[in-house]
Design a protein around this motif. Structure first.
Motif, short mmCIF file in Angstrom:
data_model
loop_
_atom_site.label_atom_id
_atom_site.label_comp_id
_atom_site.label_asym_id
_atom_site.label_seq_id
_atom_site.Cartn_x
_atom_site.Cartn_y
_atom_site.Cartn_z
N LYS A 114 -10.45 -30.05 -0.78
CA LYS A 114 -11.13 -31.19 -1.73
C LYS A 114 -11.62 -32.19 -0.66
CE LYS A 114 -8.57 -31.12 -5.75
NZ LYS A 114 -8.96 -29.76 -6.51
N ARG A 115 -11.20 -32.43 0.44
CA ARG A 115 -11.88 -33.37 1.35
C ARG A 115 -13.29 -32.75 1.84
NH1 ARG A 115 -12.72 -32.40 6.45
NH2 ARG A 115 -10.93 -31.23 6.53
N GLU A 132 -18.92 -33.38 1.52
CA GLU A 132 -20.36 -32.57 0.96
C GLU A 132 -20.91 -33.25 -0.06
OE1 GLU A 132 -19.50 -28.40 0.36
OE2 GLU A 132 -18.62 -28.03 2.29
N VAL A 133 -20.51 -33.82 -0.99
CA VAL A 133 -21.16 -34.47 -2.14
C VAL A 133 -21.61 -35.67 -1.55
CG1 VAL A 133 -21.08 -35.56 -4.22
CG2 VAL A 133 -19.74 -33.39 -3.93
N PHE A 134 -20.83 -36.58 -0.87
CA PHE A 134 -21.32 -37.81 -0.38
C PHE A 134 -22.65 -37.54 0.70
CE2 PHE A 134 -17.07 -39.84 -0.71
CZ PHE A 134 -17.31 -40.05 -1.87
N SER A 135 -22.30 -36.48 1.54
CA SER A 135 -23.75 -36.26 2.59
C SER A 135 -24.82 -35.85 1.90
CB SER A 135 -23.33 -35.27 3.42
OG SER A 135 -23.35 -33.63 2.70
N GLU A 136 -24.91 -35.53 0.41
CA GLU A 136 -26.23 -35.12 -0.15
C GLU A 136 -26.66 -36.20 -1.05
OE1 GLU A 136 -25.13 -31.70 -2.24
OE2 GLU A 136 -24.47 -30.41 -0.57
N ASN A 156 -15.79 -34.16 10.34
CA ASN A 156 -17.09 -33.52 9.86
C ASN A 156 -17.63 -34.86 8.60
OD1 ASN A 156 -15.78 -30.56 9.32
ND2 ASN A 156 -17.54 -30.92 10.82
N LYS A 157 -17.23 -35.96 9.35
CA LYS A 157 -17.94 -37.10 8.61
C LYS A 157 -19.15 -37.42 8.30
CE LYS A 157 -17.98 -41.38 10.43
NZ LYS A 157 -19.33 -41.84 9.87
N PRO A 158 -19.81 -37.40 7.21
CA PRO A 158 -21.31 -37.50 7.02
C PRO A 158 -21.77 -38.95 7.70
CG PRO A 158 -20.02 -36.84 4.97
CD PRO A 158 -19.00 -37.37 5.92
N ASP A 159 -22.88 -39.15 8.15
CA ASP A 159 -23.52 -40.26 8.73
C ASP A 159 -23.47 -41.44 7.73
OD1 ASP A 159 -23.96 -38.90 11.01
OD2 ASP A 159 -25.99 -38.53 10.70
N ASN A 160 -23.62 -41.13 6.44
CA ASN A 160 -23.77 -42.28 5.48
C ASN A 160 -22.46 -42.95 5.02
OD1 ASN A 160 -23.10 -39.95 4.29
ND2 ASN A 160 -24.30 -40.45 2.21
N VAL A 161 -21.40 -42.24 5.70
CA VAL A 161 -20.02 -42.64 5.30
C VAL A 161 -19.21 -43.55 6.37
CG1 VAL A 161 -17.62 -41.69 4.80
CG2 VAL A 161 -19.52 -40.73 3.75
#
Length: 520
Positions: A307-308, A313-317, A333-338
């Motif tokens: 789930k995480r 992945e959705v946030f990163s896109e 694997n924290k996205p840069d925009n989070v």
């Protein structure tokens, strides 16, 4: 300047019109901090207006306050207080019926442990006197014994929509055709199947509560408040009124008697300035900000790996930035925009103009803040009233409901894109916000007004509808229906007897006529 003058005038009018200062005892025995967050502004405001307020709870104030005394509950055999403490995997197998039993069992545990705790025992054995008792209306009623012990009128406060059994003491309508059971994740517009389950789940919960939990709570209450205490259901029916953390613009319209008062949002204060680093992040988010939080009880960092990963992945896109409540020091694997924070100043963040969506578990405090600030939501409810809250938001066209058990990358991304990009969600959220804010008095002032109203009259029996003390068969008009059935039966019987007499009288003549005709 004009606002300052208005506030001063309001305070002056309130001071001149208010009741004499009273001694008030508030008992908030639930272990969830979010419940306390609803009630705390009320008791603090009462103290600020000169009343002497004593509060029994698990969450004493950190700083002293004039006219305010905390009695911390020192029970040691209870589950940990529910504040940043609940792993998500504990909720995987919860269903509405199990949820009802878990929450009510916690209430039963609190009955014995809280009343037996040393600080509460000191209070019960003291010579204190109080003019009013405030109790939380949630699970079981053992704490209504305080109203008997101190011979004071009682008002109730509820942090959520009323539970299935809580409307009965006010004779408040909870017709399952239009009033969803808090545990069932339904809106007020139900299909036949939903109304069927809503009806029988509500009847089941009311029956179990009345004939199992209430019997046990009565036994415990008599142990600590004495055998002279009236039955708890009698005390409950004499509750003056209940202040409910709801508003029809958010929680959908419901039929309510005068003793049920909506004060939804009384915890909402003016937004404060954000910390500088967070403020900078929010201001630089030219495509908008999505806020992601599962509330003050659930630990967001305990999401299962699949789930995480899917959520991130959705946030990163997405082109938007994301502020995420994440209690751990790191997010794999924290996205840069989070941007992750262990605790969110949620009310202040949702007030920022760049916020475009709120991903939430559906707690009523957070949804109230979203409604106040016209922020569309995506709700992923986990337990309790969260599903019902999200369904109400969705029914207003200001958000979407996603099931935790079936959520996947496609459904989550589509929901986010719809809420962010479809103007209708924001427009409906703004419409809800306008209605939520438009009150005769602000909700906290409303709560204080009705509290002082009960103090002024020494109770509020004149707000009770007659059906509060009416037997159930009279309330359902079963005696009237029985009387009507008897009258109809007698009428039909008389018609039958008269018809039989007439038939008996004319039958010989009909026979003679028939014989003559055959002879002809």
């Amino acid at each position: 300047m004009d606002n300052t003058v208005s506030v001063i005038l309001l305070c002056l009018v309130s001071f001149l019109a208010r009741t004499d200062c009273a001694k008030i005892l508030a008992v908030f025995p639930h272990i969830a901090k979010s419940h306390q967050d609803v009630f705390q502004p009320l008791v603090e405001e009462l103290a600020a207006r000169g009343h002497q307020v004593t509060v029994v709870s698990f969450f004493p104030r950190k700083e002293p306050l004039a006219n305010f005394t905390d009695i911390p509950i020192d029970a040691h055999d209870l589950p940990p207080v529910m504040h940043n403490s609940l792993p998500i995997n504990l909720l995987d197998s919860i269903n509405p019926i199990k949820d009802f039993f878990i929450i009510t069992d916690i209430g039963m545990q609190c009955c014995e442990s809280v009343l037996a705790s040393s600080n509460v025992q000191k209070l019960l054995k003291s010579d204190e006197q109080f003019d009013l008792i405030i109790t939380e209306l949630f699970t079981v009623d053992c704490f209504l014994g305080f109203a008997h012990r101190f011979k004071s009128p009682n008002i109730a406060v509820s942090s959520s929509v009323l539970l299935p059994s809580n409307s009965d003491r006010f004779a408040n309508s909870d017709n399952p055709a239009i009033v969803p059971n808090l545990f069932l994740s339904l809106s007020d517009k139900m299909t036949y199947k939903e109304r069927f389950f809503n009806t029988f789940a509500t009847l089941f919960m009311k029956t179990v509560r009345r004939y199992y939990y209430d019997v046990a709570a009565e036994r415990i209450a008599r142990k600590y408040f004495g055998s002279a205490m009236p039955p708890l259901d009698e005390i409950a029916k004499n509750t003056s009124l209940v202040l409910v953390n709801t508003h029809p613009s958010l929680n959908r319209p419901r039929p309510q008697v005068p003793a049920v008062i909506d004060v939804g949002g009384m915890h909402i204060k003016d937004a404060k300035k954000l910390p500088s680093d967070l403020e900078s992040f929010m201001n630089s988010s030219t495509n908008g900000v999505i806020v992601f939080s599962m509330g003050s009880v659930l630990l967001t960092h305990t999401f299962p790996d699949d789930k995480r990963k899917m959520i991130m992945e959705v946030f990163s896109e997405l082109p938007q930035n994301v502020v995420c409540k994440w209690e751990s020091d790191s997010l794999p694997n924290k996205p840069d925009n989070v941007k992750i924070l262990k605790w969110l100043p949620q009310r202040d963040i949702l007030a920022h103009p760049n916020v475009v969506a709120f991903v939430t578990h559906g707690g009523l405090l957070g949804l109230s803040e979203a409604a106040f600030e016209a922020v569309p939501i995506i709700g992923i409810p986990m337990y309790g009233d969260q599903g019902t809250n999200v369904r109400a938001f969705e029914a207003s066209g200001a958000g979407l409901f996603l099931s935790y058990s079936t959520i996947n990358k496609q459904s989550f991304k589509q929901a986010l894109q719809a809420v962010v990009n479809d103007k209708r969600y924001k427009e409906n959220a703004q419409r809800m916000s306008n209605a939520y804010r438009e009150r005769i008095l602000p909700p906290l002032d409303t709560a204080v007004y009705w509290t002082e109203y009960v103090l002024k009259f020494g109770g509020a029996k004149h707000l009770q509808v007659a059906s509060v003390h009416m037997p159930w068969y009279q309330y359902l008009l079963l005696d009237v229906l029985l009387g009507a059935a008897v009258v109809i039966f007698l009428i039909l019987y008389i018609v039958y007897r008269v018809a039989r007499r007439i038939t008996t009288f004319i039958l010989p003549y009909l026979t003679i006529i028939t014989v003559h005709k055959k002879g002809d």
